[in-house]
Each structure stands twice: as structure tokens, then as C-alpha cells.
Design a protein around this motif. Structure first.
Motif, PDB file in Angstrom:
ATOM      1  N   PRO A 258      -8.812  18.119 -19.170  1.00 59.85           N
ATOM      2  CA  PRO A 258      -8.072  19.386 -19.190  1.00 59.85           C
ATOM      3  C   PRO A 258      -8.939  20.558 -18.764  1.00 59.85           C
ATOM      4  O   PRO A 258     -10.177  20.505 -18.831  1.00 59.85           O
ATOM      5  CB  PRO A 258      -7.637  19.499 -20.650  1.00 59.85           C
ATOM      6  N   GLU A 259      -8.252  21.613 -18.332  1.00 53.20           N
ATOM      7  CA  GLU A 259      -8.934  22.826 -17.909  1.00 53.20           C
ATOM      8  C   GLU A 259      -8.751  23.918 -18.963  1.00 53.20           C
ATOM      9  O   GLU A 259      -7.759  23.954 -19.690  1.00 53.20           O
ATOM     10  CB  GLU A 259      -8.384  23.294 -16.555  1.00 53.20           C
ATOM     11  N   GLU A 260      -9.692  24.800 -19.019  1.00 51.04           N
ATOM     12  CA  GLU A 260      -9.626  25.923 -19.955  1.00 51.04           C
ATOM     13  C   GLU A 260      -8.734  27.024 -19.360  1.00 51.04           C
ATOM     14  O   GLU A 260      -8.613  27.136 -18.133  1.00 51.04           O
ATOM     15  CB  GLU A 260     -11.035  26.445 -20.225  1.00 51.04           C
ATOM     16  N   PRO A 261      -8.067  27.859 -20.180  1.00 54.31           N
ATOM     17  CA  PRO A 261      -8.078  27.849 -21.665  1.00 54.31           C
ATOM     18  C   PRO A 261      -7.144  26.776 -22.210  1.00 54.31           C
ATOM     19  O   PRO A 261      -6.100  26.487 -21.631  1.00 54.31           O
ATOM     20  CB  PRO A 261      -7.588  29.260 -22.016  1.00 54.31           C
ATOM     21  N   TYR A 262      -7.539  26.195 -23.340  1.00 54.02           N
ATOM     22  CA  TYR A 262      -6.789  25.072 -23.903  1.00 54.02           C
ATOM     23  C   TYR A 262      -5.526  25.512 -24.632  1.00 54.02           C
ATOM     24  O   TYR A 262      -4.634  24.691 -24.867  1.00 54.02           O
ATOM     25  CB  TYR A 262      -7.677  24.286 -24.870  1.00 54.02           C
ATOM     26  N   ASP A 263      -5.421  26.794 -25.023  1.00 54.98           N
ATOM     27  CA  ASP A 263      -4.266  27.223 -25.803  1.00 54.98           C
ATOM     28  C   ASP A 263      -2.979  27.254 -24.985  1.00 54.98           C
ATOM     29  O   ASP A 263      -1.886  27.356 -25.535  1.00 54.98           O
ATOM     30  CB  ASP A 263      -4.525  28.611 -26.420  1.00 54.98           C
ATOM     31  N   LYS A 264      -3.085  27.175 -23.657  1.00 55.53           N
ATOM     32  CA  LYS A 264      -1.893  27.184 -22.814  1.00 55.53           C
ATOM     33  C   LYS A 264      -1.328  25.787 -22.595  1.00 55.53           C
ATOM     34  O   LYS A 264      -0.333  25.615 -21.898  1.00 55.53           O
ATOM     35  CB  LYS A 264      -2.224  27.813 -21.461  1.00 55.53           C
ATOM     36  N   GLY A 265      -1.922  24.810 -23.186  1.00 60.37           N
ATOM     37  CA  GLY A 265      -1.470  23.439 -22.991  1.00 60.37           C
ATOM     38  C   GLY A 265      -1.993  22.869 -21.683  1.00 60.37           C
ATOM     39  O   GLY A 265      -2.373  23.607 -20.771  1.00 60.37           O
ATOM     40  N   PHE A 266      -2.020  21.595 -21.557  1.00 56.72           N
ATOM     41  CA  PHE A 266      -2.542  20.982 -20.343  1.00 56.72           C
ATOM     42  C   PHE A 266      -1.917  19.604 -20.153  1.00 56.72           C
ATOM     43  O   PHE A 266      -1.384  18.992 -21.089  1.00 56.72           O
ATOM     44  CB  PHE A 266      -4.064  20.859 -20.400  1.00 56.72           C
ATOM     45  N   GLN A 267      -1.962  19.138 -18.921  1.00 60.84           N
ATOM     46  CA  GLN A 267      -1.473  17.806 -18.560  1.00 60.84           C
ATOM     47  C   GLN A 267      -2.488  17.153 -17.639  1.00 60.84           C
ATOM     48  O   GLN A 267      -3.142  17.827 -16.828  1.00 60.84           O
ATOM     49  CB  GLN A 267      -0.120  17.890 -17.844  1.00 60.84           C
TER      50      GLN A 267
ATOM     51  N   GLY B  20       0.778  -1.225   0.000  1.00 58.91           N
ATOM     52  CA  GLY B  20       0.000   0.000   0.000  1.00 58.91           C
ATOM     53  C   GLY B  20       0.809   1.275   0.000  1.00 58.91           C
ATOM     54  O   GLY B  20       0.255   2.355  -0.223  1.00 58.91           O
ATOM     55  N   LYS B  21       2.113   1.218   0.252  1.00 52.96           N
ATOM     56  CA  LYS B  21       2.943   2.416   0.269  1.00 52.96           C
ATOM     57  C   LYS B  21       3.150   2.949  -1.147  1.00 52.96           C
ATOM     58  O   LYS B  21       3.257   2.188  -2.106  1.00 52.96           O
ATOM     59  CB  LYS B  21       4.294   2.122   0.918  1.00 52.96           C
ATOM     60  N   LEU B  22       3.234   4.278  -1.257  1.00 57.51           N
ATOM     61  CA  LEU B  22       3.417   4.923  -2.555  1.00 57.51           C
ATOM     62  C   LEU B  22       4.856   4.754  -3.022  1.00 57.51           C
ATOM     63  O   LEU B  22       5.800   5.034  -2.288  1.00 57.51           O
ATOM     64  CB  LEU B  22       3.073   6.413  -2.455  1.00 57.51           C
ATOM     65  N   VAL B  23       5.025   4.272  -4.258  1.00 54.19           N
ATOM     66  CA  VAL B  23       6.362   4.095  -4.814  1.00 54.19           C
ATOM     67  C   VAL B  23       6.702   5.205  -5.805  1.00 54.19           C
ATOM     68  O   VAL B  23       7.867   5.576  -5.948  1.00 54.19           O
ATOM     69  CB  VAL B  23       6.500   2.711  -5.486  1.00 54.19           C
ATOM     70  N   GLY B  24       5.699   5.745  -6.501  1.00 53.21           N
ATOM     71  CA  GLY B  24       5.955   6.807  -7.466  1.00 53.21           C
ATOM     72  C   GLY B  24       4.697   7.161  -8.230  1.00 53.21           C
ATOM     73  O   GLY B  24       3.581   6.740  -7.880  1.00 53.21           O
ATOM     74  N   GLN B  25       4.879   7.947  -9.277  1.00 50.36           N
ATOM     75  CA  GLN B  25       3.767   8.369 -10.120  1.00 50.36           C
ATOM     76  C   GLN B  25       4.171   8.272 -11.586  1.00 50.36           C
ATOM     77  O   GLN B  25       5.360   8.344 -11.911  1.00 50.36           O
ATOM     78  CB  GLN B  25       3.358   9.816  -9.803  1.00 50.36           C
ATOM     79  N   VAL B  26       3.163   8.099 -12.440  1.00 47.10           N
ATOM     80  CA  VAL B  26       3.361   8.088 -13.884  1.00 47.10           C
ATOM     81  C   VAL B  26       2.626   9.289 -14.464  1.00 47.10           C
ATOM     82  O   VAL B  26       1.398   9.391 -14.352  1.00 47.10           O
ATOM     83  CB  VAL B  26       2.861   6.776 -14.511  1.00 47.10           C
ATOM     84  N   GLN B  27       3.400  10.209 -15.057  1.00 45.54           N
ATOM     85  CA  GLN B  27       2.827  11.398 -15.684  1.00 45.54           C
ATOM     86  C   GLN B  27       2.501  11.080 -17.137  1.00 45.54           C
ATOM     87  O   GLN B  27       3.385  10.788 -17.932  1.00 45.54           O
ATOM     88  CB  GLN B  27       3.811  12.565 -15.626  1.00 45.54           C
ATOM     89  N   SER B  28       1.221  11.125 -17.471  1.00 45.52           N
ATOM     90  CA  SER B  28       0.778  10.746 -18.811  1.00 45.52           C
ATOM     91  C   SER B  28       1.254  11.761 -19.855  1.00 45.52           C
ATOM     92  O   SER B  28       1.338  12.964 -19.586  1.00 45.52           O
ATOM     93  CB  SER B  28      -0.741  10.637 -18.858  1.00 45.52           C
ATOM     94  N   VAL B  29       1.548  11.253 -21.039  1.00 50.36           N
ATOM     95  CA  VAL B  29       1.922  12.071 -22.192  1.00 50.36           C
ATOM     96  C   VAL B  29       0.881  11.827 -23.275  1.00 50.36           C
ATOM     97  O   VAL B  29       0.619  10.677 -23.650  1.00 50.36           O
ATOM     98  CB  VAL B  29       3.330  11.724 -22.702  1.00 50.36           C
TER      99      VAL B  29
END
Length: 409
Positions: free
Chosen positions: A199-208, A114-123
Motif C-alpha cells: 500500500p501507499e501512504e497515507p494509509y487513512d484513505k484506504g488502499f487496494q 497467453g491471452k489475457l482473460v481477466g483480473q482478480v482484485q484482491s480483498v
């Protein structure tokens, strides 16, 4: 000039006579093959007065002859039981980051379930980005329309309730309004649950997207690291291999003739396969009811045993010495384990008491360990007294003169 040959003829017999006298006096000469002469047993005799023996705390024990069950000495291999190994896989595609970022995720590290080992940031690819924007717009549209329908339905329902409508038509309308309110509420809640992953607006600024957490599914020890920080991984790629080393299984291949001689319910005794484990206590492994493996090529069958390993002293794949009881007994000379001393080459010795103030170091051959005793052969007979305490003091007395000679040099 004529006197020199005569002088040599006179001196040579004298030199030979002196050399012969020295050899008779007991000085050792080097053999013709260049090897050192064999050690004389009398050189291993140590004289210690009874007062010194008390001062050194020397104690002796009598060698005994006992009827012992014979054992079969062989080699076994440790392995993981079924279901004791698992892979930690990436939940989605992206870049893996350990948490904390400087965490040392190395082989041998203990991890907890159950301990956190890391995260995966989606592309996201361009197509995936468009699909997420459309999904966000659709969720916003559903929330807006459902909110408007909810507001109208609630106002109409309040009006009917205020007029105290009791007719059949009014009652049906009130039921329809309640269903509309429930459907609109459900649609709003479902759309809001999607918003954190969109994603959050505005979309022209890019989002993750928000990173996905990776947790340890079970407790164990990391046996293999398959990912590096900031490495791109696909969904389902293995990140870590984790094993549980308690317990382990001991696999012992035996020839068919030996297999039948070992009782089915008898435990195995094992020690690590190393040169410096003479004083280690053997560990007992209990038999495991496992489908028997047989090899027609080698004419062997394998027995399995369960080895407790709570301290993690053993590893899967490790070879160990194994002692298995067989269906025969024999009389053996036994002495306490404390009587044994070991030299640099791995040979075993004991100090046998010759007289009240005399000990002789004799070499023995260890057969096997039986609890606090050791079965030996050669050098010791039943009834012999051997030193069990203070052996290091006797050893020091034996080589004291040699040490003093080296100090004088």
C-alpha cells in the motif's frame, strides 16, 4: 304411398350395378381396415423421351457386383485424449473481472495461449491490511538505512582512492567498503521490487493491491464457465474449463467374439449419429496403441482410434456410427452414391432404366458406403442401369401430374 317400396326395389339394383362397374374400371376403394391400398409398382414408372433425357442431362451407370470386405456396424463414443483438458484457476482471493469487462466468455469460445482473460482484485482483511502496512514500513526503513550506508561507504571509498592508499590496512578497508556498497545496493533493489505490491501512504484513505492478471495457459475451447463477473473467488478456485478437441479419441466397445474378428491395424470409418447424414462422407480414424479395457460384466473389450478434428465438427461425448472391417469378404451389388435419392421417411430409392425412354423408381437397402460407391441389396441386380445424374428431374417428372392437380384445386 304404396308406390314408394316398389320404386326402391327397382332403383337399388341399378345403383349396385353402377358401383360394380366403377370398381371394375379400376377405381380403388378403401379397405375395410381403413388403410390406404399398397402402391402399385407401375405407379412409379416414368416415361421420358431420349430428347428430354439429353435436355435434363440424365446419365446412367451399370450396377456392378464386387468382392468387398465385410464390415461390422456398431456405435462408438468420442472422448478427449489424456492431457487435453485443463482448468484455469484463480491466482489469489478476490473479485474476478473479465477483460474487457463486456467480454462474452461463453462455452464454445476459442481461446489462445497467453491471452489475457481477466483480473482478480484482491480483498484484504483487517489483519492482512496491518501486515501489509508493516511490510511497507519495513521496506521503506530498509531503503532509508541502506541508502545512508551506501552514501557513507561511497564517500569513504572515494577518499581512499583519492589519497592513493597502497598500504595493507587501506586495501582491506577499501574491500570492506565495496562489500558494504554491494550489500546496500542489493537491499535497496529488493525493497523497491516489493513496493508495487504494497500500500501507499497515507494509509487513512484506504488502499487496494494491484489486480492480478489471469491468462489462458493453453489454447482450446471453453467447455465450462465456472465464474461470473464480479464474483468473489478464493485462491485456487476453478474459473474456466478448457478442452482441446483436435484430435479426439473414438472408443468402440465390442463383444469379445467381434473383438477378435477386427484386425488390430485396421482403421475405423465413422459418421455422425443423425437422421440427415446420408450424403456425408465417412471420416477415417486410425487405431491408437492404448491399454485395452475389458468388462467382465458385459463381456466386452474396447478399441480406440484417433480422429482428426481440426474444424471442430465433433465433440467429446458424441455418439457416432462406426464401421469396422472384419476378416471376411462377400460379393455385393454396388452403385454410385449419386444414384441414391432419399424420401422424407429416410427410405432410399434409385431410378432403374427399364427401356430407352422408361425409368422405374425402386427401393433399395443400403448396406454400407465404399468410397464413391454404395453397396445395396434388393431392387437392383448386377447389370441394371440406374440413373446417376438428373435424378431430381426424373423425380419431378414422376410427380408432375400430382403437382398440377394440387395447383388446380
Amino acid at each position: 304411398m304404396q308406390c314408394r317400396p316398389v320404386f326402391l326395389l327397382l332403383v337399388l339394383p341399378v345403383l349396385l350395378f353402377i358401383a360394380g362397374c366403377r370398381e371394375k374400371d379400376g377405381e380403388e376403394s378403401t379397405p375395410s381396415d381403413g388403410k390406404a391400398p399398397a402402391a402399385n409398382p407401375s405407379d412409379r414408372i416414368v416415361r421420358i423421351s431420349e430428347e428430354q433425357q439429353k435436355e435434363f442431362g440424365i446419365e446412367v451407370s451399370i450396377a456392378d457386383k464386387r468382392l468387398l470386405q465385410r464390415t461390422l456396424e456398431t456405435t462408438g463414443w468420442l472422448q478427449l485424449p489424456p492431457g487435453r483438458e485443463f482448468l484455469v484457476r484463480s491466482p489469489n482471493a478476490g473479485f474476478f473481472t473479465p477483460l474487457p469487462p463486456n467480454a462474452a466468455l461463453e462455452v464454445g469460445l476459442h481461446v489462445s495461449e497467453g491471452k489475457l482473460v481477466g483480473q482478480v482484485q484482491s480483498v484484504l482483511s483487517p489483519i492482512e491490511s496491518i501486515q501489509l502496512v508493516l511490510a511497507k514500513e519495513e521496506a521503506d526503513s530498509v531503503i532509508g538505512q541502506s541508502t545512508a550506508s551506501l552514501k557513507i561507504a561511497e564517500e569513504q571509498l572515494r577518499a581512499l582512492q583519492a589519497n592513493d592508499a597502497t598500504g595493507a590496512v587501506s586495501g582491506t578497508r577499501m574491500q570492506q567498503l565495496r562489500e558494504t556498497i554491494a550489500q546496500a545496493t542489493a537491499a535497496i533493489n529488493e525493497s523497491k521490487q516489493k513496493l508495487p505490491f504494497l500500500p501507499e501512504e497515507p494509509y487513512d484513505k484506504g488502499f487496494q493491491l494491484k489486480p492480478i492478471d489471469v491468462n489462458w495457459p493453453q489454447s482450446g475451447i471453453i467447455s465450462e464457465v465456472l465464474v461470473a463477473p464480479k464474483q468473489y473467488v478464493s485462491a485456487g478456485d476453478p474459473l474456466f474449463r478448457v478442452v482441446q478437441l483436435d484430435p479426439l479419441w473414438l472408443k468402440v466397445p465390442l463383444f469379445e467374439s467381434d473383438f477378435l474378428r477386427v484386425p488390430t491395424d485396421s482403421p475405423a470409418s465413422l459418421t455422425p449419429l443423425a437422421a440427415d447424414v446420408h450424403n456425408l462422407e465417412p471420416v477415417t480414424a486410425q487405431p491408437v496403441d492404448h491399454p485395452m479395457e475389458a468388462s467382465s460384466a458385459t463381456r466386452t473389450r474396447s478399441k480406440y482410434f484417433r480422429l482428426p478434428n481440426s474444424d471442430g465438427a465433433y465433440r467429446a461425448g458424441q455418439a457416432v456410427r462406426v464401421s469396422l472391417p472384419i476378416d471376411q469378404s462377400s460379393e455385393e451389388i454396388v452403385i454410385p452414391r449419386a444414384a441414391l435419392i432419399w424420401d422424407a421417411s429416410g427410405s432410399s430409392w434409385v431410378y432403374r432404366k427399364q427401356s430407352p425412354d422408361t425409368f422405374q423408381r425402386v427401393r433399395v437397402e443400403v448396406i454400407r458406403t465404399v468410397g464413391e460407391f454404395i453397396a445395396v441389396r434388393r431392387g437392383v441386380n448386377a447389370g441394371d442401369a440406374v440413373a446417376t445424374r438428373g435424378t431430381q428431374s426424373i423425380f419431378g417428372e414422376e410427380f408432375r401430374n400430382d403437382i398440377r392437380s394440387e395447383d388446380n384445386d
